[in-house]
Write a protein that holds these residues in place. Structure first.
Motif, mmCIF file in Angstrom:
data_model
loop_
_atom_site.group_PDB
_atom_site.id
_atom_site.type_symbol
_atom_site.label_atom_id
_atom_site.label_comp_id
_atom_site.label_asym_id
_atom_site.label_seq_id
_atom_site.Cartn_x
_atom_site.Cartn_y
_atom_site.Cartn_z
ATOM 1 N N THR A 291 0.832 -1.212 0.000
ATOM 2 C CA THR A 291 0.000 0.000 0.000
ATOM 3 C C THR A 291 0.857 1.248 0.000
ATOM 4 O O THR A 291 0.591 2.218 -0.728
ATOM 5 N N GLN A 292 1.927 1.259 0.786
ATOM 6 C CA GLN A 292 2.803 2.421 0.828
ATOM 7 C C GLN A 292 3.508 2.622 -0.515
ATOM 8 O O GLN A 292 3.678 3.754 -0.974
ATOM 9 N N ARG A 293 3.891 1.518 -1.145
ATOM 10 C CA ARG A 293 4.554 1.630 -2.452
ATOM 11 C C ARG A 293 3.649 2.339 -3.457
ATOM 12 O O ARG A 293 4.084 3.260 -4.167
ATOM 13 N N TRP A 294 2.375 1.938 -3.533
ATOM 14 C CA TRP A 294 1.450 2.562 -4.483
ATOM 15 C C TRP A 294 1.166 4.009 -4.110
ATOM 16 O O TRP A 294 1.048 4.873 -4.988
ATOM 17 N N ARG A 295 1.037 4.301 -2.825
ATOM 18 C CA ARG A 295 0.780 5.680 -2.413
ATOM 19 C C ARG A 295 1.940 6.585 -2.818
ATOM 20 O O ARG A 295 1.727 7.709 -3.280
ATOM 21 N N ARG A 296 3.141 6.098 -2.648
ATOM 22 C CA ARG A 296 4.306 6.906 -3.028
ATOM 23 C C ARG A 296 4.388 7.076 -4.539
ATOM 24 O O ARG A 296 4.751 8.148 -5.026
ATOM 25 N N ALA A 297 4.069 6.016 -5.266
ATOM 26 C CA ALA A 297 4.084 6.130 -6.718
ATOM 27 C C ALA A 297 3.072 7.174 -7.180
ATOM 28 O O ALA A 297 3.344 7.963 -8.097
ATOM 29 N N ALA A 298 1.905 7.205 -6.547
ATOM 30 C CA ALA A 298 0.893 8.205 -6.895
ATOM 31 C C ALA A 298 1.403 9.607 -6.594
ATOM 32 O O ALA A 298 1.233 10.535 -7.394
ATOM 33 N N GLY A 299 2.049 9.772 -5.446
ATOM 34 C CA GLY A 299 2.554 11.084 -5.076
ATOM 35 C C GLY A 299 3.672 11.575 -5.957
ATOM 36 O O GLY A 299 3.833 12.788 -6.158
ATOM 37 N N ALA A 300 4.449 10.637 -6.513
ATOM 38 C CA ALA A 300 5.601 11.022 -7.335
ATOM 39 C C ALA A 300 5.252 11.216 -8.800
ATOM 40 O O ALA A 300 6.012 11.837 -9.546
ATOM 41 N N SER A 301 4.092 10.700 -9.242
ATOM 42 C CA SER A 301 3.759 10.732 -10.663
ATOM 43 C C SER A 301 3.246 12.108 -11.091
ATOM 44 O O SER A 301 2.388 12.701 -10.440
ATOM 45 N N ALA B 237 22.046 5.947 -2.208
ATOM 46 C CA ALA B 237 20.711 5.340 -2.266
ATOM 47 C C ALA B 237 19.701 6.468 -2.493
ATOM 48 O O ALA B 237 18.970 6.850 -1.582
ATOM 49 N N PRO B 238 19.659 7.005 -3.721
ATOM 50 C CA PRO B 238 18.800 8.164 -4.008
ATOM 51 C C PRO B 238 17.358 7.754 -4.335
ATOM 52 O O PRO B 238 16.757 8.232 -5.294
ATOM 53 N N VAL B 239 16.809 6.861 -3.533
ATOM 54 C CA VAL B 239 15.507 6.275 -3.815
ATOM 55 C C VAL B 239 14.396 7.236 -3.380
ATOM 56 O O VAL B 239 14.425 7.769 -2.269
ATOM 57 N N LEU B 240 13.418 7.428 -4.252
ATOM 58 C CA LEU B 240 12.338 8.373 -3.980
ATOM 59 C C LEU B 240 10.989 7.686 -3.804
ATOM 60 O O LEU B 240 10.065 8.285 -3.243
ATOM 61 N N THR B 241 10.848 6.469 -4.307
ATOM 62 C CA THR B 241 9.584 5.748 -4.219
ATOM 63 C C THR B 241 9.863 4.320 -3.772
ATOM 64 O O THR B 241 11.008 3.911 -3.618
ATOM 65 N N GLY B 242 8.791 3.545 -3.604
ATOM 66 C CA GLY B 242 8.938 2.188 -3.113
ATOM 67 C C GLY B 242 8.618 2.122 -1.635
ATOM 68 O O GLY B 242 8.141 3.089 -1.034
ATOM 69 N N ALA B 243 8.857 0.976 -1.044
ATOM 70 C CA ALA B 243 8.525 0.772 0.360
ATOM 71 C C ALA B 243 9.462 -0.271 0.942
ATOM 72 O O ALA B 243 10.165 -0.979 0.223
#
Length: 413
Positions: free
Chosen positions: A156-166, A316-322
Protein backbone atom coordinates in the motif's frame (compact mmCIF):
# COMPACT_ATOMS: atom_id res chain seq x y z
CA UNK A 1 20.62 -28.61 13.02
CA UNK A 2 18.38 -28.64 16.10
CA UNK A 3 16.77 -32.09 16.29
CA UNK A 4 13.06 -31.59 16.94
CA UNK A 5 9.96 -33.68 16.41
CA UNK A 6 6.36 -32.56 16.08
CA UNK A 7 4.12 -33.73 18.92
CA UNK A 8 1.45 -34.24 16.27
CA UNK A 9 2.92 -37.20 14.42
CA UNK A 10 6.45 -37.80 15.67
CA UNK A 11 8.04 -36.43 12.48
CA UNK A 12 10.20 -33.38 11.85
CA UNK A 13 8.16 -30.18 12.07
CA UNK A 14 6.84 -29.08 8.68
CA UNK A 15 6.67 -25.52 7.37
CA UNK A 16 4.90 -24.96 4.05
CA UNK A 17 5.82 -21.71 2.31
CA UNK A 18 3.50 -20.23 -0.32
CA UNK A 19 6.11 -18.14 -2.08
CA UNK A 20 6.10 -15.79 -5.05
CA UNK A 21 9.62 -16.80 -6.14
CA UNK A 22 11.74 -19.92 -5.67
CA UNK A 23 15.07 -18.71 -4.26
CA UNK A 24 18.49 -20.08 -5.17
CA UNK A 25 22.15 -19.18 -4.82
CA UNK A 26 22.84 -15.92 -6.63
CA UNK A 27 19.21 -14.97 -7.29
CA UNK A 28 19.48 -11.45 -8.78
CA UNK A 29 17.10 -9.51 -6.54
CA UNK A 30 17.16 -8.61 -2.86
CA UNK A 31 13.78 -10.13 -2.04
CA UNK A 32 14.85 -13.46 -3.49
CA UNK A 33 18.08 -13.37 -1.49
CA UNK A 34 16.08 -12.70 1.67
CA UNK A 35 13.85 -15.69 0.89
CA UNK A 36 16.94 -17.84 0.36
CA UNK A 37 18.38 -16.84 3.74
CA UNK A 38 14.96 -17.26 5.38
CA UNK A 39 14.53 -20.79 4.01
CA UNK A 40 18.07 -21.70 5.07
CA UNK A 41 17.37 -20.47 8.62
CA UNK A 42 14.15 -22.49 8.87
CA UNK A 43 15.81 -25.62 7.49
CA UNK A 44 17.69 -25.81 10.80
CA UNK A 45 14.49 -26.45 12.76
CA UNK A 46 12.02 -27.95 10.28
CA UNK A 47 11.34 -29.55 6.95
CA UNK A 48 10.45 -26.76 4.53
CA UNK A 49 8.33 -27.27 1.39
CA UNK A 50 7.95 -24.39 -1.07
CA UNK A 51 4.72 -24.02 -3.06
CA UNK A 52 4.93 -21.47 -5.87
CA UNK A 53 3.33 -20.46 -9.17
CA UNK A 54 4.76 -22.29 -12.17
CA UNK A 55 6.27 -19.31 -13.96
CA UNK A 56 9.22 -19.42 -16.35
CA UNK A 57 11.42 -17.88 -13.65
CA UNK A 58 10.40 -20.46 -11.06
CA UNK A 59 10.71 -23.39 -13.47
CA UNK A 60 14.28 -22.28 -14.14
CA UNK A 61 14.96 -21.64 -10.45
CA UNK A 62 14.26 -25.20 -9.34
CA UNK A 63 17.19 -26.37 -11.48
CA UNK A 64 19.63 -23.92 -9.88
CA UNK A 65 22.08 -24.65 -7.11
CA UNK A 66 20.75 -23.76 -3.68
CA UNK A 67 17.06 -24.09 -4.58
CA UNK A 68 14.89 -25.67 -1.85
CA UNK A 69 14.97 -29.44 -1.83
CA UNK A 70 11.19 -29.79 -1.89
CA UNK A 71 9.22 -27.63 -4.32
CA UNK A 72 5.68 -27.85 -5.70
CA UNK A 73 4.98 -25.67 -8.74
CA UNK A 74 1.32 -24.89 -9.42
CA UNK A 75 0.39 -24.36 -13.06
CA UNK A 76 -3.06 -23.04 -12.21
CA UNK A 77 -5.99 -22.37 -14.49
CA UNK A 78 -7.07 -19.89 -17.13
CA UNK A 79 -5.45 -18.39 -20.23
CA UNK A 80 -2.50 -17.01 -18.22
CA UNK A 81 -1.69 -20.28 -16.44
CA UNK A 82 1.93 -21.29 -16.02
CA UNK A 83 3.05 -17.67 -16.05
CA UNK A 84 1.96 -16.72 -19.55
CA UNK A 85 1.55 -13.02 -20.44
CA UNK A 86 3.35 -11.78 -17.32
CA UNK A 87 2.60 -8.09 -17.96
CA UNK A 88 -1.15 -8.70 -18.19
CA UNK A 89 -1.02 -10.96 -15.14
CA UNK A 90 0.80 -8.27 -13.13
CA UNK A 91 -1.67 -5.57 -14.20
CA UNK A 92 -4.61 -7.76 -13.21
CA UNK A 93 -2.96 -8.45 -9.87
CA UNK A 94 -2.48 -4.72 -9.22
CA UNK A 95 -6.13 -4.05 -10.08
CA UNK A 96 -7.21 -6.64 -7.50
CA UNK A 97 -5.02 -5.09 -4.80
CA UNK A 98 -1.63 -6.62 -5.63
CA UNK A 99 -2.70 -10.16 -4.82
CA UNK A 100 -1.26 -13.52 -5.83
CA UNK A 101 -1.28 -14.17 -9.56
CA UNK A 102 -4.81 -15.00 -10.68
CA UNK A 103 -3.93 -18.33 -12.27
CA UNK A 104 -2.23 -19.38 -9.01
CA UNK A 105 -5.02 -18.19 -6.71
CA UNK A 106 -7.72 -19.94 -8.75
CA UNK A 107 -5.89 -23.23 -8.34
CA UNK A 108 -7.11 -23.49 -4.73
CA UNK A 109 -10.37 -24.96 -6.09
CA UNK A 110 -8.64 -27.63 -8.19
CA UNK A 111 -7.10 -31.02 -7.33
CA UNK A 112 -3.73 -29.44 -8.10
CA UNK A 113 -3.78 -27.47 -4.85
CA UNK A 114 -1.92 -29.26 -2.01
CA UNK A 115 -4.55 -28.93 0.72
CA UNK A 116 -3.43 -32.20 2.32
CA UNK A 117 0.11 -30.83 2.66
CA UNK A 118 -1.14 -27.58 4.21
CA UNK A 119 -3.28 -29.57 6.66
CA UNK A 120 -0.17 -31.54 7.63
CA UNK A 121 1.98 -28.46 8.21
CA UNK A 122 2.91 -27.15 11.64
CA UNK A 123 3.09 -23.63 10.17
CA UNK A 124 1.98 -22.18 6.83
CA UNK A 125 3.76 -19.04 5.70
CA UNK A 126 3.07 -16.59 2.88
CA UNK A 127 6.31 -15.18 1.47
CA UNK A 128 5.74 -11.67 0.03
CA UNK A 129 2.63 -9.63 0.74
CA UNK A 130 0.99 -10.70 -2.53
CA UNK A 131 0.87 -14.33 -1.39
CA UNK A 132 -0.90 -13.21 1.80
CA UNK A 133 -4.05 -12.76 -0.30
CA UNK A 134 -4.50 -16.51 0.23
CA UNK A 135 -4.28 -16.28 4.02
CA UNK A 136 -8.01 -15.66 4.69
CA UNK A 137 -8.94 -18.71 2.60
CA UNK A 138 -6.40 -20.92 4.39
CA UNK A 139 -7.64 -19.55 7.71
CA UNK A 140 -11.25 -20.43 6.87
CA UNK A 141 -10.30 -23.92 5.67
CA UNK A 142 -7.76 -24.63 8.44
CA UNK A 143 -8.88 -22.40 11.32
CA UNK A 144 -6.39 -23.69 13.90
CA UNK A 145 -3.34 -23.60 11.62
CA UNK A 146 -0.58 -21.12 12.62
CA UNK A 147 -0.17 -18.66 9.73
CA UNK A 148 2.74 -16.27 9.13
CA UNK A 149 2.88 -13.52 6.50
CA UNK A 150 6.38 -12.38 5.53
CA UNK A 151 5.76 -8.85 4.23
CA UNK A 152 8.90 -7.83 2.34
CA UNK A 153 7.27 -4.42 2.20
CA UNK A 154 3.82 -2.92 2.70
CA UNK A 155 2.57 -2.65 -0.86
CA UNK A 156 0.00 0.00 0.00
CA UNK A 157 2.80 2.42 0.83
CA UNK A 158 4.55 1.63 -2.45
CA UNK A 159 1.45 2.56 -4.48
CA UNK A 160 0.78 5.68 -2.41
CA UNK A 161 4.31 6.91 -3.03
CA UNK A 162 4.08 6.13 -6.72
CA UNK A 163 0.89 8.20 -6.90
CA UNK A 164 2.55 11.08 -5.08
CA UNK A 165 5.60 11.02 -7.34
CA UNK A 166 3.76 10.73 -10.66
CA UNK A 167 3.31 13.86 -12.78
CA UNK A 168 1.04 12.05 -15.22
CA UNK A 169 -2.59 12.47 -14.05
CA UNK A 170 -3.68 9.17 -15.59
CA UNK A 171 -0.90 7.25 -13.88
CA UNK A 172 -1.46 9.14 -10.64
CA UNK A 173 -5.13 8.10 -10.67
CA UNK A 174 -4.22 4.50 -11.48
CA UNK A 175 -1.67 4.37 -8.66
CA UNK A 176 -4.19 5.88 -6.23
CA UNK A 177 -6.77 3.22 -7.14
CA UNK A 178 -4.12 0.52 -6.72
CA UNK A 179 -3.26 1.93 -3.28
CA UNK A 180 -6.91 1.86 -2.13
CA UNK A 181 -7.42 -1.68 -3.34
CA UNK A 182 -4.12 -2.80 -1.84
CA UNK A 183 -5.01 -1.23 1.51
CA UNK A 184 -8.28 -3.16 1.63
CA UNK A 185 -6.53 -6.40 0.75
CA UNK A 186 -3.59 -5.99 3.14
CA UNK A 187 -5.95 -5.02 5.97
CA UNK A 188 -7.87 -8.27 5.53
CA UNK A 189 -4.85 -10.48 4.91
CA UNK A 190 -2.63 -9.21 7.72
CA UNK A 191 -5.49 -9.66 10.18
CA UNK A 192 -5.89 -13.30 9.10
CA UNK A 193 -2.32 -14.20 10.15
CA UNK A 194 -0.98 -15.09 13.57
CA UNK A 195 2.18 -13.12 12.85
CA UNK A 196 3.25 -10.61 10.19
CA UNK A 197 7.04 -10.61 9.80
CA UNK A 198 8.34 -7.18 8.76
CA UNK A 199 11.86 -5.85 8.39
CA UNK A 200 11.63 -2.60 10.39
CA UNK A 201 9.68 -0.79 13.11
CA UNK A 202 8.44 1.57 10.40
CA UNK A 203 6.75 -1.28 8.55
CA UNK A 204 5.39 -2.68 11.82
CA UNK A 205 3.66 0.67 12.38
CA UNK A 206 2.25 0.58 8.84
CA UNK A 207 0.85 -2.90 9.44
CA UNK A 208 -0.79 -1.81 12.69
CA UNK A 209 -2.29 1.25 10.99
CA UNK A 210 -3.77 -0.88 8.22
CA UNK A 211 -4.88 -3.79 10.41
CA UNK A 212 -5.06 -2.98 14.14
CA UNK A 213 -5.77 -6.64 14.91
CA UNK A 214 -2.57 -7.82 13.20
CA UNK A 215 0.50 -8.92 15.15
CA UNK A 216 3.62 -7.61 13.39
CA UNK A 217 7.04 -8.78 14.54
CA UNK A 218 10.27 -7.16 13.37
CA UNK A 219 12.93 -9.49 11.94
CA UNK A 220 15.80 -7.41 10.58
CA UNK A 221 17.18 -9.07 7.41
CA UNK A 222 20.55 -10.77 7.49
CA UNK A 223 23.71 -9.98 5.53
CA UNK A 224 26.90 -11.95 5.14
CA UNK A 225 29.95 -10.24 6.55
CA UNK A 226 32.82 -12.18 5.00
CA UNK A 227 33.33 -9.83 2.05
CA UNK A 228 33.19 -6.59 4.03
CA UNK A 229 35.23 -3.82 2.44
CA UNK A 230 36.13 -0.35 3.60
CA UNK A 231 36.16 2.91 1.73
CA UNK A 232 39.89 3.26 2.34
CA UNK A 233 40.51 0.34 -0.04
CA UNK A 234 39.05 2.27 -2.98
CA UNK A 235 41.79 3.94 -5.00
CA UNK A 236 39.50 5.72 -7.48
CA UNK A 237 36.67 8.13 -6.58
CA UNK A 238 33.89 5.69 -7.50
CA UNK A 239 30.29 6.38 -6.48
CA UNK A 240 28.18 3.21 -6.49
CA UNK A 241 24.50 2.35 -6.76
CA UNK A 242 23.23 -1.24 -6.85
CA UNK A 243 19.85 -2.73 -7.62
CA UNK A 244 17.69 -4.38 -10.23
CA UNK A 245 17.56 -1.50 -12.68
CA UNK A 246 14.50 -2.80 -14.47
CA UNK A 247 12.44 -1.98 -11.40
CA UNK A 248 10.74 1.43 -11.70
CA UNK A 249 11.87 2.56 -8.23
CA UNK A 250 15.54 1.93 -9.04
CA UNK A 251 15.23 3.38 -12.55
CA UNK A 252 13.70 6.53 -11.08
CA UNK A 253 16.41 6.75 -8.41
CA UNK A 254 19.29 6.60 -10.92
CA UNK A 255 17.60 9.09 -13.23
CA UNK A 256 17.10 11.60 -10.41
CA UNK A 257 20.70 11.21 -9.30
CA UNK A 258 22.16 11.60 -12.80
CA UNK A 259 19.99 14.57 -13.70
CA UNK A 260 20.04 16.49 -10.42
CA UNK A 261 23.08 15.45 -8.38
CA UNK A 262 25.82 14.01 -10.56
CA UNK A 263 26.64 17.16 -12.60
CA UNK A 264 27.26 19.00 -9.32
CA UNK A 265 29.59 16.22 -8.16
CA UNK A 266 31.68 16.00 -11.34
CA UNK A 267 32.02 19.77 -11.45
CA UNK A 268 33.98 19.58 -8.18
CA UNK A 269 35.51 16.09 -8.53
CA UNK A 270 36.12 15.77 -12.29
CA UNK A 271 37.61 12.27 -12.13
CA UNK A 272 34.70 10.82 -10.13
CA UNK A 273 32.97 7.83 -11.72
CA UNK A 274 29.36 6.79 -11.12
CA UNK A 275 28.62 3.06 -11.46
CA UNK A 276 25.07 1.66 -11.44
CA UNK A 277 25.42 -2.09 -10.96
CA UNK A 278 22.37 -4.20 -11.66
CA UNK A 279 20.40 -6.10 -14.24
CA UNK A 280 17.74 -5.03 -16.70
CA UNK A 281 18.32 -1.31 -17.32
CA UNK A 282 15.69 0.14 -19.65
CA UNK A 283 16.57 1.72 -22.95
CA UNK A 284 15.84 5.23 -21.71
CA UNK A 285 18.15 4.79 -18.73
CA UNK A 286 20.91 3.42 -20.95
CA UNK A 287 20.62 6.50 -23.16
CA UNK A 288 20.75 8.82 -20.16
CA UNK A 289 23.87 7.10 -18.80
CA UNK A 290 25.53 7.30 -22.22
CA UNK A 291 24.94 11.06 -22.28
CA UNK A 292 26.15 11.58 -18.72
CA UNK A 293 29.72 12.42 -17.85
CA UNK A 294 31.73 9.52 -16.39
CA UNK A 295 28.79 7.24 -15.68
CA UNK A 296 28.38 3.58 -16.57
CA UNK A 297 26.04 0.61 -16.24
CA UNK A 298 27.21 -2.92 -15.57
CA UNK A 299 24.16 -4.98 -16.47
CA UNK A 300 23.83 -8.26 -14.61
CA UNK A 301 26.89 -9.26 -12.59
CA UNK A 302 27.37 -12.59 -10.77
CA UNK A 303 28.67 -10.82 -7.66
CA UNK A 304 28.52 -7.26 -6.41
CA UNK A 305 31.53 -7.74 -4.12
CA UNK A 306 34.11 -6.30 -6.57
CA UNK A 307 31.94 -3.20 -7.10
CA UNK A 308 31.53 -2.54 -3.38
CA UNK A 309 35.28 -3.09 -2.92
CA UNK A 310 36.12 -0.52 -5.62
CA UNK A 311 33.68 2.14 -4.38
CA UNK A 312 34.49 5.07 -2.17
CA UNK A 313 30.87 6.16 -1.63
CA UNK A 314 27.51 4.41 -1.89
CA UNK A 315 24.34 6.32 -2.81
CA UNK A 316 20.71 5.34 -2.27
CA UNK A 317 18.80 8.16 -4.01
CA UNK A 318 15.51 6.27 -3.82
CA UNK A 319 12.34 8.37 -3.98
CA UNK A 320 9.58 5.75 -4.22
CA UNK A 321 8.94 2.19 -3.11
CA UNK A 322 8.52 0.77 0.36
CA UNK A 323 10.30 -1.35 2.93
CA UNK A 324 13.92 -1.54 4.04
CA UNK A 325 16.30 -1.02 1.11
CA UNK A 326 18.63 -4.00 1.25
CA UNK A 327 21.16 -2.20 -0.94
CA UNK A 328 21.51 0.45 1.78
CA UNK A 329 22.03 -2.06 4.58
CA UNK A 330 24.55 -3.98 2.48
CA UNK A 331 26.63 -0.83 1.99
CA UNK A 332 26.51 0.00 5.71
CA UNK A 333 27.53 -3.53 6.70
CA UNK A 334 30.59 -3.17 4.46
CA UNK A 335 31.62 0.07 6.16
CA UNK A 336 31.03 2.15 3.05
CA UNK A 337 30.11 5.83 3.52
CA UNK A 338 26.47 6.02 2.43
CA UNK A 339 24.41 9.01 1.30
CA UNK A 340 20.69 8.37 1.05
CA UNK A 341 17.34 10.02 0.60
CA UNK A 342 14.83 9.58 3.45
CA UNK A 343 13.16 6.78 1.46
CA UNK A 344 16.53 5.16 0.78
CA UNK A 345 17.35 5.24 4.50
CA UNK A 346 13.98 4.28 5.93
CA UNK A 347 13.65 1.30 8.21
CA UNK A 348 17.21 1.79 9.50
CA UNK A 349 16.62 3.16 12.95
CA UNK A 350 19.85 5.21 13.31
CA UNK A 351 20.38 8.18 11.03
CA UNK A 352 23.86 8.78 12.48
CA UNK A 353 25.22 5.75 10.61
CA UNK A 354 24.86 7.61 7.31
CA UNK A 355 27.20 10.12 5.73
CA UNK A 356 24.00 12.08 5.24
CA UNK A 357 20.28 11.77 4.55
CA UNK A 358 18.56 14.29 2.29
CA UNK A 359 16.40 14.57 -0.80
CA UNK A 360 17.71 18.03 -1.63
CA UNK A 361 19.94 17.55 -4.71
CA UNK A 362 22.39 20.31 -3.77
CA UNK A 363 22.86 18.97 -0.27
CA UNK A 364 23.06 15.43 -1.62
CA UNK A 365 25.88 16.46 -3.97
CA UNK A 366 27.72 18.22 -1.12
CA UNK A 367 27.58 15.06 0.98
CA UNK A 368 28.84 12.86 -1.87
CA UNK A 369 31.74 15.23 -2.58
CA UNK A 370 32.68 15.33 1.10
CA UNK A 371 32.67 11.54 1.29
CA UNK A 372 34.76 11.25 -1.88
CA UNK A 373 37.31 13.53 -0.24
CA UNK A 374 37.57 11.33 2.83
CA UNK A 375 35.02 12.77 5.22
CA UNK A 376 32.87 10.38 7.27
CA UNK A 377 35.40 7.51 7.12
CA UNK A 378 35.40 7.00 10.90
CA UNK A 379 31.61 7.23 11.02
CA UNK A 380 31.34 4.64 8.21
CA UNK A 381 33.65 2.25 10.04
CA UNK A 382 31.60 2.58 13.23
CA UNK A 383 28.42 2.13 11.20
CA UNK A 384 29.85 -1.07 9.75
CA UNK A 385 30.45 -2.48 13.22
CA UNK A 386 26.93 -1.56 14.32
CA UNK A 387 25.32 -2.94 11.16
CA UNK A 388 27.28 -6.20 11.41
CA UNK A 389 25.91 -6.73 14.90
CA UNK A 390 22.31 -5.88 13.99
CA UNK A 391 22.15 -7.43 10.50
CA UNK A 392 24.62 -10.31 10.73
CA UNK A 393 23.44 -13.76 9.62
CA UNK A 394 23.75 -15.35 13.06
CA UNK A 395 21.43 -12.78 14.61
CA UNK A 396 19.03 -13.11 11.68
CA UNK A 397 18.89 -16.89 11.99
CA UNK A 398 18.12 -16.66 15.70
CA UNK A 399 15.32 -14.16 15.08
CA UNK A 400 13.65 -16.21 12.34
CA UNK A 401 13.80 -19.44 14.32
CA UNK A 402 12.41 -17.73 17.42
CA UNK A 403 9.31 -16.50 15.55
CA UNK A 404 8.50 -19.87 14.02
CA UNK A 405 9.61 -21.93 16.99
CA UNK A 406 7.04 -20.20 19.19
CA UNK A 407 4.24 -21.24 16.80
CA UNK A 408 5.17 -24.93 16.66
CA UNK A 409 3.02 -27.44 18.54
CA UNK A 410 6.05 -28.04 20.79
CA UNK A 411 7.39 -24.46 20.99
CA UNK A 412 11.15 -24.00 20.74
CA UNK A 413 12.57 -22.94 24.07
Amino acid sequence: MNERKSVRDGHDPLIVSLTKYIPYDGIPHAGGQYAKDHFDALAGIARVVAVAPSTPANRAAVTRQGAPGEVILIEGTGPFRAGRAKLLTDLASAWRGSDAQGFFGRAVTTPEWPWDLLAEADVVEFQWSEMASLAPLVRSRLPEKPLVVVAHDVITQRWRRAAGASKNPVLRTAYSVAARRSAARERRDFAAADRVVVFSEKDAALVRDLAPAAQPVVVAPGFRLGSTSTAQQAEEPVVLFTGALGRPDNDRAVRWFLQNVWPRVTERVPDALFVAAGSGPRRGLRRLVARSRRAELTGFVPSLDPYYASARVFVAPVLTGAGVKFKTVDALVRGLPTVATPVGAEGIEREDVFAGVTDDPVRFADLVVAALRGAHAERAAAAGEWAAEVYGMDAFTRRVRAVYGQLMPDPLA
